[in-house]
Design a protein around this motif. Structure first.
Motif, PDB file in Angstrom:
ATOM      1  N   MET A   1       0.850  -1.209   0.000  1.00 35.51           N
ATOM      2  CA  MET A   1       0.000   0.000   0.000  1.00 35.51           C
ATOM      3  C   MET A   1       0.881   1.253   0.000  1.00 35.51           C
ATOM      4  N   VAL A   2       0.651   2.139  -0.959  1.00 33.47           N
ATOM      5  CA  VAL A   2       1.401   3.402  -1.035  1.00 33.47           C
ATOM      6  C   VAL A   2       0.845   4.363   0.010  1.00 33.47           C
ATOM      7  N   ARG A   3       1.742   4.932   0.813  1.00 30.93           N
ATOM      8  CA  ARG A   3       1.336   5.840   1.885  1.00 30.93           C
ATOM      9  C   ARG A   3       1.724   7.276   1.545  1.00 30.93           C
ATOM     10  N   VAL A   4       0.788   8.201   1.764  1.00 30.10           N
ATOM     11  CA  VAL A   4       0.993   9.613   1.401  1.00 30.10           C
ATOM     12  C   VAL A   4       0.714  10.493   2.607  1.00 30.10           C
ATOM     13  N   HIS A   5       1.586  11.459   2.829  1.00 35.18           N
ATOM     14  CA  HIS A   5       1.385  12.450   3.890  1.00 35.18           C
ATOM     15  C   HIS A   5       1.196  13.816   3.243  1.00 35.18           C
ATOM     16  N   VAL A   6       0.171  14.548   3.691  1.00 35.12           N
ATOM     17  CA  VAL A   6      -0.093  15.890   3.178  1.00 35.12           C
ATOM     18  C   VAL A   6       0.189  16.901   4.276  1.00 35.12           C
ATOM     19  N   GLU A   7       1.084  17.855   4.005  1.00 30.02           N
ATOM     20  CA  GLU A   7       1.311  18.923   4.981  1.00 30.02           C
ATOM     21  C   GLU A   7       1.021  20.264   4.320  1.00 30.02           C
ATOM     22  N   SER A   8       0.131  21.031   4.957  1.00 34.00           N
ATOM     23  CA  SER A   8      -0.325  22.297   4.391  1.00 34.00           C
ATOM     24  C   SER A   8       0.204  23.477   5.183  1.00 34.00           C
ATOM     25  N   TYR A   9       0.529  24.540   4.469  1.00 33.11           N
ATOM     26  CA  TYR A   9       1.060  25.762   5.069  1.00 33.11           C
ATOM     27  C   TYR A   9       0.172  26.951   4.702  1.00 33.11           C
ATOM     28  N   GLY A  10       0.280  28.016   5.499  1.00 36.00           N
ATOM     29  CA  GLY A  10      -0.405  29.251   5.138  1.00 36.00           C
ATOM     30  C   GLY A  10      -1.801  29.354   5.712  1.00 36.00           C
ATOM     31  N   CYS A  11      -2.709  29.887   4.926  1.00 34.11           N
ATOM     32  CA  CYS A  11      -4.033  30.277   5.386  1.00 34.11           C
ATOM     33  C   CYS A  11      -4.969  29.084   5.579  1.00 34.11           C
ATOM     34  N   THR A  12      -6.100  29.348   6.217  1.00 39.22           N
ATOM     35  CA  THR A  12      -7.100  28.297   6.408  1.00 39.22           C
ATOM     36  C   THR A  12      -7.646  27.817   5.071  1.00 39.22           C
ATOM     37  N   ARG A  13      -7.663  28.705   4.093  1.00 37.97           N
ATOM     38  CA  ARG A  13      -8.114  28.331   2.738  1.00 37.97           C
ATOM     39  C   ARG A  13      -7.236  27.207   2.193  1.00 37.97           C
ATOM     40  N   ASN A  14      -5.944  27.314   2.412  1.00 34.70           N
ATOM     41  CA  ASN A  14      -5.010  26.299   1.945  1.00 34.70           C
ATOM     42  C   ASN A  14      -5.171  24.999   2.727  1.00 34.70           C
ATOM     43  N   ARG A  15      -5.501  25.133   4.017  1.00 30.29           N
ATOM     44  CA  ARG A  15      -5.719  23.947   4.841  1.00 30.29           C
ATOM     45  C   ARG A  15      -6.904  23.140   4.323  1.00 30.29           C
ATOM     46  N   ALA A  16      -7.945  23.853   3.881  1.00 35.98           N
ATOM     47  CA  ALA A  16      -9.104  23.169   3.314  1.00 35.98           C
ATOM     48  C   ALA A  16      -8.711  22.437   2.034  1.00 35.98           C
ATOM     49  N   ASP A  17      -7.877  23.067   1.206  1.00 38.76           N
ATOM     50  CA  ASP A  17      -7.387  22.405  -0.007  1.00 38.76           C
ATOM     51  C   ASP A  17      -6.652  21.113   0.352  1.00 38.76           C
ATOM     52  N   GLU A  22      -6.477  15.065   0.664  1.00 41.45           N
ATOM     53  CA  GLU A  22      -6.449  13.846   1.475  1.00 41.45           C
ATOM     54  C   GLU A  22      -7.637  12.946   1.141  1.00 41.45           C
ATOM     55  N   ALA A  23      -8.820  13.549   1.008  1.00 39.41           N
ATOM     56  CA  ALA A  23     -10.019  12.776   0.687  1.00 39.41           C
ATOM     57  C   ALA A  23      -9.911  12.134  -0.697  1.00 39.41           C
ATOM     58  N   LEU A  24      -9.366  12.874  -1.656  1.00 44.94           N
ATOM     59  CA  LEU A  24      -9.195  12.339  -3.009  1.00 44.94           C
ATOM     60  C   LEU A  24      -8.205  11.174  -3.021  1.00 44.94           C
ATOM     61  N   LEU A  25      -7.160  11.276  -2.228  1.00 43.98           N
ATOM     62  CA  LEU A  25      -6.170  10.201  -2.148  1.00 43.98           C
ATOM     63  C   LEU A  25      -6.774   8.935  -1.541  1.00 43.98           C
ATOM     64  N   VAL A  26      -7.537   9.118  -0.469  1.00 47.11           N
ATOM     65  CA  VAL A  26      -8.186   7.965   0.169  1.00 47.11           C
ATOM     66  C   VAL A  26      -9.169   7.315  -0.803  1.00 47.11           C
ATOM     67  N   ALA A  33      -0.544   8.816   5.687  1.00 52.46           N
ATOM     68  CA  ALA A  33       0.450   8.665   6.751  1.00 52.46           C
ATOM     69  C   ALA A  33       0.359   9.864   7.678  1.00 52.46           C
ATOM     70  N   GLU A  34       0.462   9.609   8.976  1.00 53.41           N
ATOM     71  CA  GLU A  34       0.348  10.702   9.955  1.00 53.41           C
ATOM     72  C   GLU A  34       1.554  11.625   9.926  1.00 53.41           C
ATOM     73  N   THR A  35       2.717  11.087   9.565  1.00 50.47           N
ATOM     74  CA  THR A  35       3.946  11.876   9.549  1.00 50.47           C
ATOM     75  C   THR A  35       4.693  11.655   8.241  1.00 50.47           C
ATOM     76  N   PRO A  36       5.576  12.578   7.878  1.00 56.18           N
ATOM     77  CA  PRO A  36       6.396  12.388   6.670  1.00 56.18           C
ATOM     78  C   PRO A  36       7.262  11.137   6.763  1.00 56.18           C
ATOM     79  N   GLU A  37       7.721  10.824   7.983  1.00 55.09           N
ATOM     80  CA  GLU A  37       8.617   9.679   8.175  1.00 55.09           C
ATOM     81  C   GLU A  37       7.964   8.362   7.750  1.00 55.09           C
ATOM     82  N   GLY A  38       6.650   8.280   7.925  1.00 54.75           N
ATOM     83  CA  GLY A  38       5.960   7.044   7.605  1.00 54.75           C
ATOM     84  C   GLY A  38       5.362   7.011   6.209  1.00 54.75           C
ATOM     85  N   VAL A  44       3.582  18.640  -0.342  1.00 52.27           N
ATOM     86  CA  VAL A  44       3.831  19.909   0.352  1.00 52.27           C
ATOM     87  C   VAL A  44       2.914  20.958  -0.276  1.00 52.27           C
ATOM     88  N   ASN A  45       1.871  21.299   0.459  1.00 54.76           N
ATOM     89  CA  ASN A  45       0.864  22.263   0.001  1.00 54.76           C
ATOM     90  C   ASN A  45       1.322  23.651   0.435  1.00 54.76           C
TER      91      ASN A  45
END
Length: 424
Positions: A1-17, A22-26, A33-38, A44-45
């Protein structure tokens, strides 16, 4: 199973993106993945609103790649300054291509590299039609539009987000209702500029607030940043909408400068007098208003007198919070071509304004000590205790409380950035 971590920066608008991706990936069968390490891939948003932020984004991307991660870059940076993005990334998506995130991972898995940034002006992506990943939490971000109607001479974000595109009120209401059913207690209406919401589709922010607050349930609404030149067009309606008890008495109204000449050079399309007119109207009719504003120091052409005008405005208006930014040229903007204020002078002005803003914030917050206020509990604080938000969205640390709970709280201590209280 390929694992993906999404980390968002900046405004709340970007957080929603980020949550949409994440939903599209699922949905596409990838595991989050909860962390980049995993993770096998890290999305990187990015944010690129300021030069220091851009540099941080570029460092973060390279840091992840050097750590052996496959990185896909999304957000504003690909539009604002793609040249600083490490060439070793596995994909690049613009803000209106986030619906292709699963495709970008798939292409990378097969040895390719999806780049989808060009042609964003022609794309008509309605992001409220995209899925969201529901998480346990108290606050839920609902984007109400993308883009803006301004043409500020210093801003590069508009190169990424484009001209205003408001989402239909019925879609906004649908997402608010869904969030409430799922247990969220705080709705954050977000956009690059909430003040111009609806101007392109025959409605406005005040009408949207009326629709949202008419939804049954005990919840609160936080309205995101709005620019003065749009607020003044709907001022009476908006002030009336803010009197609903479901709306936080929180107004984020950036002034950027206290000098009309500098405002004209910035392309802000309002005067200092109009800004004060808006503030006074809200304060007259919305008791306990928590006023937040933004100020840029060292903008090209800002003389010593112009800066003094900004200081005097701050002393007159006394905002609860000021986000002070040192001007930094952004690529492709008009102001980047103008003669710049010397760096030492920008730092000097920034420090003076920073000291003033902390003093005023402390003096205002001290007036809450001994009072009882309503608080929505958010959850564990970053530095200990339980974090909550007061009726006007001030940050308060409690000794106990369950996330999503409304409490009556006695304020016992105040600092310049937050309060402390005990449930009564």
């Amino acid at each position: 199973m390929v694992r993906v971590h999404v980390e968002s920066y900046g405004c709340t608008r970007n957080r929603a993106d980020g949550e949409m991706m994440e939903a599209l990936l699922v949905s596409a069968g990838y595991e989050l993945a909860e962390t980049p390490e995993g993770a096998d891939y890290v999305v990187v948003n990015t944010c690129a609103v300021k030069d220091p932020t851009e540099k941080h984004m570029a460092r973060r991307i390279t840091e992840l790649i050097d750590a052996g991660k496959r990185v896909i870059v999304t957000g504003c940076l690909p539009h604002v300054n793609p040249d600083v993005i490490d060439s070793r990334v596995y994909g690049i998506l613009g803000v209106k291509s986030i619906n292709r995130i699963a495709e970008a991972v798939s292409v990378a898995e097969h040895g390719g590299k999806l780049v989808s940034v060009e042609g964003w002006r022609e794309r008509n992506l309605d992001k409220l039609e995209l899925p969201r990943l529901w998480k346990n939490g108290v606050a839920f971000v609902v984007p109400i539009s993308e883009g803006c109607l301004n043409a500020c001479t210093y801003c590069a974000t508009r190169f990424a987000r484009g001209v205003l595109r408001s989402y239909r009120p019925e879609l906004v209401v649908k997402w608010v209702k869904e969030a409430l059913v799922r247990g969220y207690k705080e709705i954050q209406l977000s956009s690059e500029d909430t003040g111009c919401y609806g101007f392109d589709i025959g409605t406005n922010l005040a009408e949207l607030l009326d629709e949202v607050t008419s939804i049954e349930g005990d919840f609160r609404v936080r309205v995101g940043m709005m620019n003065p030149n749009h607020v003044i067009k709907i001022l009476d309606e908006l002030v009336e909408a803010y009197q609903d008890p479901k709306v936080y008495r929180f107004l984020h109204l950036p002034v950027q400068s206290g000098d009309d000449g500098v405002l004209r050079r910035m392309g802000r399309n309002y005067t200092v007098g109009e800004f004060e007119e808006i503030v006074n109207a809200f304060r007259r009719q919305v008791p306990g208003l928590n006023l937040n504003t933004d100020i840029i120091v060292g903008f090209p052409g800002e003389t010593d007198e112009a800066f003094r005008n900004t200081v005097e405005l701050v002393k007159r208006v006394r905002p609860d919070k000021i986000n002070v930014s040192r001007y930094s040229p952004r690529p492709g903007t008009i102001a980047a071509k103008w003669k710049q204020v010397p760096g030492w002078k920008v730092k000097e002005r920034s420090r003076e304004l920073h000291r003033l803003r902390l003093r005023i914030a402390y003096e205002i917050n001290r007036t809450y000590v001994g009072k009882t206020v309503e608080v929505l509990v958010h959850g564990p604080g970053k530095k200990g205790g339980i974090e909550g938000r007061t009726f006007n969205y001030k940050d308060i640390i409690l000794d106990f409380g369950e996330p999503g709970e409304f409490l009556k709280v006695a304020v016992g201590w105040a600092g310049s950035t937050y309060l402390q209280g005990t449930a009564v």
